[in-house]
Design a protein around this motif. Structure first.
Motif, PDB file in Angstrom:
ATOM      1  N   GLU A 163       5.597  -3.820   8.598  1.00 33.18           N
ATOM      2  CA  GLU A 163       6.604  -2.750   8.505  1.00 33.18           C
ATOM      3  C   GLU A 163       7.973  -3.341   8.207  1.00 33.18           C
ATOM      4  O   GLU A 163       8.698  -2.872   7.330  1.00 33.18           O
ATOM      5  N   PRO A 207       0.846  -1.207   0.000  1.00 33.67           N
ATOM      6  CA  PRO A 207       0.000   0.000   0.000  1.00 33.67           C
ATOM      7  C   PRO A 207       0.880   1.257   0.000  1.00 33.67           C
ATOM      8  O   PRO A 207       2.055   1.187   0.384  1.00 33.67           O
ATOM      9  N   PRO A 208       0.318   2.395  -0.414  1.00 33.33           N
ATOM     10  CA  PRO A 208       1.131   3.616  -0.497  1.00 33.33           C
ATOM     11  C   PRO A 208       1.814   3.967   0.830  1.00 33.33           C
ATOM     12  O   PRO A 208       2.958   4.423   0.829  1.00 33.33           O
ATOM     13  N   ASP A 209       1.152   3.732   1.978  1.00 33.37           N
ATOM     14  CA  ASP A 209       1.795   4.124   3.242  1.00 33.37           C
ATOM     15  C   ASP A 209       2.994   3.235   3.589  1.00 33.37           C
ATOM     16  O   ASP A 209       3.770   3.558   4.482  1.00 33.37           O
ATOM     17  N   LEU A 210       3.151   2.119   2.875  1.00 33.46           N
ATOM     18  CA  LEU A 210       4.354   1.298   3.082  1.00 33.46           C
ATOM     19  C   LEU A 210       5.323   1.439   1.898  1.00 33.46           C
ATOM     20  O   LEU A 210       6.271   0.680   1.760  1.00 33.46           O
TER      21      LEU A 210
END
Ligand SMILES: Cc1cc2nc3c(=O)[nH]c(=O)nc-3n(C[C@H](O)[C@H](O)[C@H](O)COP(=O)(O)OP(=O)(O)OC[C@H]3O[C@@H](n4cnc5c(N)ncnc54)[C@H](O)[C@@H]3O)c2cc1C
Length: 375
Positions: free
Chosen positions: A109, A52-55
């Motif tokens: 993460e 996803p973009p946040d990762l």
């Protein structure tokens, strides 16, 4: 044409990264691995794209229908350029999909950082019997996996490890490049450049691994089983490549005006288009996940049976139309046929077809309502 749609740009990048006509022939030898092509996927940010973009990714594994359609096209484009590369990329995407679905935030993460650092992932589930991968109560690993694609190059394999009570835990094992891989048994007719081999995990512990999800999450319906649509998307690319070698041969030899040749090519085109429609619908159902798990898995299983048969039909039609020339090493059809014939072999094909039929028999809906009209 340049486009601002990030998903379309990824499809174009996948096509460009996989297309290297001379490379396929060069790598058609036992023990080979498409190092340069994987580097091109990495440079085009396709290894990180499923995140996803946040990762740090493009959200290609997300539940957004546009993302699902784009992932389908990316996998087909890579498979069309090179089935061995498609197999490796599909394994990478499959592993990340499982991490994103079942991993806790810390595992996600940690592993996303490895993806951004360029590690190649894969899913290694198949194992020798006896001698499969086991995890004891003290966190020690023992045993091996077989048919592990990218052995020696996949440095972050997602594996299933059997616990003392017989249940299975998913782990991503942190491997060094070149470590523990034995490619000596992979003497298959095709898909030589996948570096598919045996990997022994003896001596490693949980300090060398990241646990993903809860025990037995791996086969929890529908996620993993429905995820078979992704290898169908890659197979579709291989089927298109064989049909294109067939078409190009008829055009180059000026034999395309013959009615027998036209009939065979026409039947091949129907098979390709049938696969395209089935794979698109299977991917839409699997990505949306709005139907019952059994309904989704049954449709994907039906698509599995249909794509396998269509692939075999397209191979036979091309080989009959091209004739003996297509069996010569210097004809494009020769390697494409061997790669497709091998890659069509997937686990338990009979059970896929009979499972779909059993679902239909047990369902309380008529045939026309088994699956939604729009997916
Ligand atoms: C190029 C390539 C790369 C691969 N890479 C990986 C990888 O990275 N990781 C991984 O885990 N695996 C990998 N595999 C293995 C793959 O996932 C399958 O396990 C394998 O292809 C299954 O092949 P099979 O034909 O022996 O299957 P089988 O399932 O053994 O099927 C053979 C035949 O037996 C039938 N059959 C199956 N079970 C039974 C039964 N109980 N009783 C009677 N008949 C039965 C089937 O329907 C079929 O007709 C790879 C395979 C290929 C071709």
């Amino acid at each position: 044409m340049p486009t601002s749609d990030p998903f379309s740009a990824l499809v174009g990048a996948a096509e460009a990264a996989a297309r290297a006509p001379d490379e396929g022939a060069e790598l058609d030898r036992h023990g080979a691995f498409p190092e340069a092509a994987v580097a091109r996927l990495r440079a085009a940010r396709l290894l990180a794209a499923p995140l996803p973009p946040d990762l740090g990714g493009a959200g290609l594994c997300g539940s957004d229908p546009a993302a699902g359609r784009a992932l389908c096209r990316v996998l087909t484009a890579v498979g069309r350029g090179s089935l061995p590369l498609g197999r490796l990329y599909e394994g990478h995407v499959n592993a990340l999909a499982l991490v994103l679905r079942y991993g806790d935030p810390e595992a996600q993460e940690r592993l996303a950082m490895d993806v951004r650092d360029g590690h190649l992932f894969g899913v290694w589930n198949t194992e020798p019997e006896p001698g499969g991968l086991a995890l004891d109560g003290d966190g020690n690993l023992s045993g091996a996996k077989i048919y592990a694609s990218g052995a020696g190059s996949v440095t972050r394999p997602l594996v299933t490890a059997r616990l003392g009570d017989g249940r299975r835990q998913m782990l991503v094992v942190l491997l060094e490049p070149g470590a523990r891989a034995d490619l000596s048994d992979w003497r298959a007719q095709g898909m030589r450049a996948t570096a598919t081999g045996r990997v022994d995990f003896g001596g490693l512990t949980m300090r060398d691994a990241v646990a993903v999800g809860a025990v037995d999450d791996y086969l929890r319906p529908p996620f993993f089983l429905a995820g078979a649509w992704r290898f169908l998307a890659v197979q579709l690319g291989g089927i298109e490549a064989v049909a294109e070698a067939h078409r190009a041969h008829l055009a180059a030899t000026r034999r395309g005006g013959d009615p027998h040749q036209q009939a065979r090519l026409g039947r091949a085109l129907i098979a390709v288009e049938t696969c395209r429609l089935l794979v698109a619908r299977a991917s839409a159902l699997a990505v949306a996940e709005t139907e019952d798990p059994e309904r989704i898995v049954a449709y994907v299983n039906l698509a599995r049976a249909a794509v396998e048969q269509a692939g075999l039909d397209v191979l036979a039609l091309a080989q009959r139309s091209v004739g003996l020339a297509g069996f010569h090493e210097d004809h494009p059809l020769e390697r494409l046929s061997r790669d497709l014939a091998v890659y069509l072999r997937q686990p338990a094909p009979d059970a896929a077809l009979t499972g779909a039929a059993a679902f239909a028999c047990a369902a309380d809906s008529p045939v026309h309502r088994l699956w939604p009209e729009e997916a």
